[in-house]
Design a protein around this motif. Structure first.
Motif, PDB file in Angstrom:
ATOM      1  N   THR A   4       5.243   6.560  11.753  1.00 42.15           N
ATOM      2  CA  THR A   4       6.238   6.083  10.796  1.00 42.15           C
ATOM      3  C   THR A   4       5.555   5.738   9.476  1.00 42.15           C
ATOM      4  N   VAL A   5       6.171   6.140   8.370  1.00 42.52           N
ATOM      5  CA  VAL A   5       5.616   5.866   7.043  1.00 42.52           C
ATOM      6  C   VAL A   5       6.181   4.540   6.544  1.00 42.52           C
ATOM      7  N   TYR A   6       5.299   3.633   6.155  1.00 49.65           N
ATOM      8  CA  TYR A   6       5.715   2.340   5.625  1.00 49.65           C
ATOM      9  C   TYR A   6       5.372   2.266   4.137  1.00 49.65           C
ATOM     10  N   GLU A   7       6.196   1.549   3.385  1.00 46.83           N
ATOM     11  CA  GLU A   7       5.990   1.424   1.947  1.00 46.83           C
ATOM     12  C   GLU A   7       4.730   0.617   1.650  1.00 46.83           C
ATOM     13  N   ASP A   8       4.062   0.966   0.545  1.00 52.35           N
ATOM     14  CA  ASP A   8       2.865   0.232   0.146  1.00 52.35           C
ATOM     15  C   ASP A   8       3.179  -1.211  -0.223  1.00 52.35           C
ATOM     16  N   THR A   9       4.413  -1.477  -0.617  1.00 49.93           N
ATOM     17  CA  THR A   9       4.770  -2.860  -0.951  1.00 49.93           C
ATOM     18  C   THR A   9       4.617  -3.771   0.258  1.00 49.93           C
ATOM     19  N   ILE A  10       4.871  -3.232   1.454  1.00 48.83           N
ATOM     20  CA  ILE A  10       4.688  -4.031   2.674  1.00 48.83           C
ATOM     21  C   ILE A  10       3.208  -4.356   2.857  1.00 48.83           C
ATOM     22  N   THR A  11       2.353  -3.353   2.623  1.00 49.64           N
ATOM     23  CA  THR A  11       0.911  -3.571   2.738  1.00 49.64           C
ATOM     24  C   THR A  11       0.443  -4.635   1.756  1.00 49.64           C
ATOM     25  N   ILE A  12       0.896  -4.540   0.502  1.00 49.09           N
ATOM     26  CA  ILE A  12       0.477  -5.495  -0.520  1.00 49.09           C
ATOM     27  C   ILE A  12       0.934  -6.906  -0.159  1.00 49.09           C
ATOM     28  N   LYS A  13       2.149  -7.042   0.357  1.00 43.16           N
ATOM     29  CA  LYS A  13       2.648  -8.369   0.741  1.00 43.16           C
ATOM     30  C   LYS A  13       1.819  -8.953   1.885  1.00 43.16           C
TER      31      LYS A  13
END
Length: 697
Positions: A4-13
């Motif tokens: 599943t591809v997750y948004e980079d904004t989730i990683t940054i948070k």
């Protein structure tokens, strides 16, 4: 989920929250993540693939783009960065990092330093020389330039004292010299002069391996004086290739690339008119191509340049290598169709025969078709696993609800035994206190009211009694009509059973003031009877099993209730003796004639001299004036949500509950008569009375 591809904004948070918790910078977190990601990739089965990328760190980095291109076959939505290496003076290296995912560049030093240490046994440092945003045709692209330097032994030991450093250097040099000598000795000994021990090919192989560095350096290829292949054969043998000059004008093209992009057959056509560069994301000119010449290039045909009948189908995408030919000042793009599965092949109306037999793309399509099927199965299993975890949590919640309902009907250890399919044997209890209550003139009330009014009255009364039973830790045995029966000291023996039942009875009398008679509108009146003695307790019946009490004690307690007075708590002689000198006000009623028992001297329980009404009822504490409160009392008040606390002094304490799933107690099989802490003491005559009482119930 793995695929599943997750948004980079989730990683940054996530990183920002980790920084707050750990108190470190985002750069440090990202670098540590890079080191962890490298170890994670190795543990996930990519160890051998990573090790074979290159013989040194430079070759490893130069081939990262090719690795990402291969992984894109499986992870179709992967958005990987691009890398370009420049060799500098003094062994320094410049690493150019390009990505349209901003803020993640600090992961790179963690990965590269871990690779250098693990694969090539060297220590390197990486520093950022420049960070910029480059305007590419796809938008702004982050461009970071890293300086990579190899640490020398002198730098690594600079902080050590001089004497200690010199001794360690001497020792290290001697160990390295000895190790080198042993390696040389092993290599020479491996070249056996005895043909019996080693074959000639093994001797040659050992010699070649021993001197492979020298042979590699002196190797010189031989080139023909002229190219022994005609143009037509070349274009057929390499059906997907394009040769273009510095102005991007097409000079030559393979037969199949012409077949699927007919515009290339037009004289003096420019390559950028029919293709766009997908990877690396650079401007389509000869300078940018030369800049990334070590990278794999992915070109995509422009839909608007295709024949009208083809514009509804997926466009052709090519992946290959750019080769600069200095003699002709032209660039050759040797490529293959980028296809992940047979479905994509069919969607473009292509066949495996369109790909040259020597091209491994044929095998990749077939292998990847199988891999995609395995990935889909793995993805389904992962989704099912997640669904099962959710269902398991929901099941645990529902099981908890069922257990709460079951434990409200049966004692916990008894319910656990029944749930496990075991029989629950009856247990003897040497002493306990039983209470019966009844509503005065209940028959007359039923005759004058509607059934729903009776149900509402009993529900209101029993709800208050149930709360008191939980507060004073007495066991509710059953309710029959307006009769309410509880017991103290069963199923869990406890020394203060008489005091608990007495306080419960006083609370019942207070609670009934809030329950109104539907006929008169006045508070109802109850009779309460209490008796203390031995009982036999056990589960009867297979359907709707109940935990019941048997014995003469049950009969006597019932007689105390039936011979009592309205709003009075009637005590038997044994109940009086159990409550004597326990802080209760008790008055003697006198000798009365009890049905089936003869003459008995009974008593009335008036009040608890050591407890307030709030404490008996378990109401919230109310303070009308200043008072000194000890720290212990304050903490107890907080723990009990400011409820009044009844204190009991037990003559024996229940052992701590074990961590077993069945909820039983240590040294007990669920049968109280087998427990080391259980009371004993019913004789044969009492057992006979118990059997007779069972018939009466």
């Amino acid at each position: 989920m793995t695929y599943t591809v997750y948004e980079d904004t989730i990683t940054i948070k996530l990183i920002q929250e980790a920084c707050k918790v750990l108190g470190v910078s985002m750069e440090a977190i990202l670098k540590l993540f890079g080191e962890h990601f490298f170890q994670f990739c190795k543990a996930s089965g990519y160890d051998r693939m990573l090790r074979t990328l290159g013989g040194d760190l430079t070759e490893f980095i130069e081939n990262l783009d090719a690795l990402h291109s291969y992984l894109a076959l499986s992870y179709q939505e992967m958005n990987a960065p691009s890398f370009r290496v420049e060799q500098g003076a003094d062994g320094k290296m410049l690493l150019h990092y390009y990505s349209d995912r901003r803020g993640l560049c600090h992961i790179v030093p963690g990965i590269i330093e871990a690779v250098a240490k693990d694969f090539f046994d060297i220590d390197v440092t990486m520093d950022i020389l420049d960070m910029s945003q480059e305007e590419e045709r796809t938008g702004k692209k982050e461009h970071v330039v890293f300086l990579i330097e190899q640490k020398s032994h002198r730098q690594m030991s600079r902080a050590k004292p001089k004497g200690l450093q010199d001794s360690q250097d001497i020792q290290r040099d001697s160990e390295a010299l000895e190790a080198a000598f042993l390696r040389m000795k092993e290599r020479y000994l491996s070249i056996s002069v005895y043909p019996v021990k080693k074959s000639g090919w093994e001797v040659v192989r050992s010699t070649v391996l021993f001197g492979k560095g020298h042979l590699r350096d002196t190797f010189e290829p031989i080139y023909p004086e002229r190219l022994w292949i005609e143009e037509k054969t070349f274009c057929t043998a390499f059906p997907f290739h394009v040769v273009f000059d510095e102005s991007l004008q097409v000079r030559q093209a393979g037969v199949n690339i012409q077949k699927y992009v007919p515009g290339l057959q037009t004289p003096k056509v420019r390559l950028d008119e029919h293709f766009s560069i997908v990877h690396p994301q650079v401007t389509f000119n000869i300078f940018s191509i030369c800049k990334f010449i070590n990278s794999q290039f992915v070109l995509k045909a422009r839909r608007e340049k295709l024949p009208a009948a083809w514009r509804g189908q997926p466009t052709l995408t090519l992946r290959g290598q750019m080769i600069w030919m200095e003699a002709t000042r032209c660039m050759m793009y040797v490529c293959s169709p980028q296809l992940r599965s047979l479905r994509e092949l069919e969607a473009r109306r292509m066949h495996l025969s369109d790909i040259a037999p020597h091209d491994s793309t044929r095998d990749l399509i077939l292998l990847n078709q199988q891999r995609l099927a395995e990935m889909e199965l793995s993805n389904q299993l992962e989704r099912k696993k997640e669904e099962l975890q959710i269902l398991s949590k929901d099941l645990a919640i529902e099981k908890k609800k069922t257990e709460i309902l079951l434990y409200a009907m049966l004692p916990e250890h008894v319910a656990n035994q029944l749930e496990e399919g075991r029989k629950v044997a009856a247990g003897e209890f040497k002493t306990c206190t039983i209470l019966f209550s009844n509503v005065v003139t209940f028959t007359n009330i039923c005759a004058a009211c509607e059934p729903i009014q009776i149900a509402n009255m009993l529900n209101s009364m029993y709800s208050k009694f149930d709360r008191l039973a939980s507060f004073h830790k007495v066991y509710k045995v059953e309710t029959i009509g307006d009769a309410y029966m509880v017991v103290g000291g069963v199923p869990v023996p406890i020394g203060s059973h008489a005091q608990r039942v007495a306080n419960f009875a006083l609370g019942m009398r207070i609670s009934t003031k809030e329950v109104m008679n539907p006929v008169t509108g006045e508070p109802i009146q109850i009779r309460v009877g209490i008796h203390t003695g031995p009982v036999l307790a056990g589960v009867v019946g297979d359907k709707m099993p109940r935990y019941c009490l048997f014995g003469d004690t049950v009969n006597t307690a019932s007689r105390m209730e039936s011979h009592g007075l309205p709003n009075k708590v009637h005590l038997s002689p044994t109940a009086y003796r159990a409550l004597e000198n326990q802080g209760f006000e008790i008055i003697e009623r006198g000798e009365i004639d009890v049905k089936g028992k003869g003459k008995m001297t009974t008593y009335f329980l008036i009040q608890n001299l050591n407890a307030s009404e709030d404490e008996v009822m378990g109401r919230p504490l109310t303070r009308t004036g200043p008072a000194e409160v000890s720290a212990q009392e304050s903490q107890e008040s907080q723990d009990s949500k400011t409820l009044a606390i009844m204190r009991y002094t037990d003559s024996w304490q229940l052992p701590p509950k074990s961590d077993t799933a069945s909820g039983e107690y240590p040294g007990c099989d669920g049968n109280p008569q087998h427990c080391s802490w259980a009371p004993r003491g019913l004789g044969k005559s009492q057992r006979g009375a118990a059997q007779a009482e069972f018939g009466a119930l």
